[in-house]
Design an enzyme around this catalytic site. Structure first.
Site, PDB file in Angstrom:
ATOM      1  CB  CYS A 112     -17.502  -9.756 -82.768  1.00  0.00           C
ATOM      2  SG  CYS A 112     -16.175  -8.845 -83.840  1.00  0.00           S
ATOM      3  CG  HIS A 220     -16.190  -7.764 -78.735  1.00  0.00           C
ATOM      4  ND1 HIS A 220     -16.168  -8.968 -78.643  1.00  0.00           N
ATOM      5  CD2 HIS A 220     -15.802  -7.385 -79.964  1.00  0.00           C
ATOM      6  CE1 HIS A 220     -15.431  -9.687 -79.738  1.00  0.00           C
ATOM      7  NE2 HIS A 220     -15.635  -8.489 -80.608  1.00  0.00           N
ATOM      8  CD  GLU A 222     -17.600  -9.487 -75.356  1.00  0.00           C
ATOM      9  OE1 GLU A 222     -18.382  -9.164 -75.946  1.00  0.00           O
ATOM     10  OE2 GLU A 222     -16.208  -9.667 -76.041  1.00  0.00           O
TER      11      GLU A 222
HETATM   12  N1  LIG Z   1     -13.261 -12.723 -87.327  1.00  0.00           N
HETATM   13  C1  LIG Z   1     -14.421 -11.838 -87.464  1.00  0.00           C
HETATM   14  C2  LIG Z   1     -15.019 -11.586 -86.171  1.00  0.00           C
HETATM   15  C3  LIG Z   1     -13.978 -10.756 -85.223  1.00  0.00           C
HETATM   16  C4  LIG Z   1     -14.328 -11.016 -83.831  1.00  0.00           C
HETATM   17  O1  LIG Z   1     -15.474 -11.866 -83.313  1.00  0.00           O
HETATM   18  N2  LIG Z   1     -13.453 -10.470 -82.946  1.00  0.00           N
HETATM   19  C5  LIG Z   1     -13.425 -10.906 -81.688  1.00  0.00           C
HETATM   20  C6  LIG Z   1     -11.951 -11.661 -81.307  1.00  0.00           C
HETATM   21  C7  LIG Z   1     -10.747 -10.832 -81.324  1.00  0.00           C
HETATM   22  C8  LIG Z   1      -9.704 -11.434 -81.262  1.00  0.00           C
HETATM   23  O2  LIG Z   1      -9.477 -12.235 -80.342  1.00  0.00           O
HETATM   24  O3  LIG Z   1      -8.886 -11.582 -82.150  1.00  0.00           O
HETATM   25  C9  LIG Z   1     -13.745 -10.481 -88.156  1.00  0.00           C
HETATM   26  O4  LIG Z   1     -12.570 -10.329 -87.887  1.00  0.00           O
HETATM   27  O5  LIG Z   1     -14.483  -9.402 -88.579  1.00  0.00           O
END
Ligand SMILES: N[C@@H](CCC(=O)NCCCC(=O)O)C(=O)O
Length: 251
Positions: A112, A220, A222
């Site tokens: 991500c 994701h 994981e």
């Molecule tokens: N911020 C980036 C990457 C998004 C990301 O890694 N999401 C996983 C976490 C989700 C959360 O906890 O909000 C984008 O928005 O593209």
């Protein structure tokens, strides 16, 4: 041979009246249970981390997701409010680690935010608020408290024939989750697009001419390691690459 160790760059987060360096448990659990390795968290420091000193001591690099976004200045763009939130310590830690891991042949799995960092580290650019693009699907994290629903598998992506990911998961459709507002806009020259969503969003890449496993995914895997076949297979493949690299270091 020691149990292989994978470095996971942390986020710099503020909660409970303090500031923390942290990685969501799902990434640590996937590394330990899905890849069969130990996980070591790397603090998100704007200065003070030495990528080579870290990579001398680990056998792989797992770059996790995060709510924060890569700072636009790192890919030649002027930041606007919608590009945030930012995490300069994470940026300053992840990008050098990614570049040196690739130069040294340390296995890499980027998830991500991680695939976005991989792209920026190699000279690519990102698009923000991709859900605002006419015809695009809404890739954002569902606004619900239940993480199983937020990380629910709900998107079809297509893995291209002859790719690294196809050798791991098979080519064709795979069902994945989606929790992102940004995506790769211009892919870095050294990246091969390996999977795309039905709206054309880049969902996976690999590093051309990489010495070892070097893959980024926008979804994701994981979160569902242990219950979802493709998620488990991907982390097992990463673990195999990490063990193979560790064996070369053992001599
Ligand atoms: N911020 C980036 C990457 C998004 C990301 O890694 N999401 C996983 C976490 C989700 C959360 O906890 O909000 C984008 O928005 O593209």
């Amino acid at each position: 041979m020691h149990k292989p160790i994978v470095a996971i760059p942390a986020d710099f987060r503020e909660f409970d009246g303090n500031v923390w360096h942290g990685v969501p448990h799902q990434y640590v659990r996937a590394a330990v249970e899905g890849s069969g390795v130990m996980a070591f968290l790397v603090p998100a420091l704007e200065s003070g981390n030495d990528a080579d000193a870290i990579l001398d001591r680990v056998d792989g690099l797992l770059v996790s997701g995060s709510r924060s976004n890569v700072h636009p200045s790192l890919y030649g763009k002027v930041a606007v409010d919608s590009d945030g939130p930012f995490d300069p310590g994470r940026d300053a830690t992840s990008l050098p680690l990614i570049r040196r891991a690739l130069e040294r042949g340390v296995p890499l799995l980027a998830i991500c935010r991680g695939i976005q960092e991989l792209n920026v580290a190699l000279g690519g650019t990102l698009a923000s608020e991709i859900h605002d693009v006419p015809g695009n699907w809404d890739h954002r994290k569902p606004d619900v408290p239940d993480l199983d629903i937020a990380y629910g598998i709900r998107q079809n992506v297509v893995i291209r024939e002859g790719t690294c990911l196809a050798s791991v998961l098979g080519a064709g459709s795979v069902q994945v989750n989606s929790l992102h507002r940004q995506a790769i806009s211009r892919a870095a020259p050294r990246l091969a697009v390996e999977a795309v969503a039905e709206d054309g969003t880049i969902e996976a890449v690999s590093v051309i001419d990489a010495k070892v496993f070097a893959v980024g995914v926008q979804w994701h895997p994981e979160y569902w390691v242990g219950t979802d076949g493709p998620s488990s297979t991907l982390f097992a493949a990463f673990g195999d690459a990490v063990r193979a690299y560790a064996a070369t270091k053992a001599g």
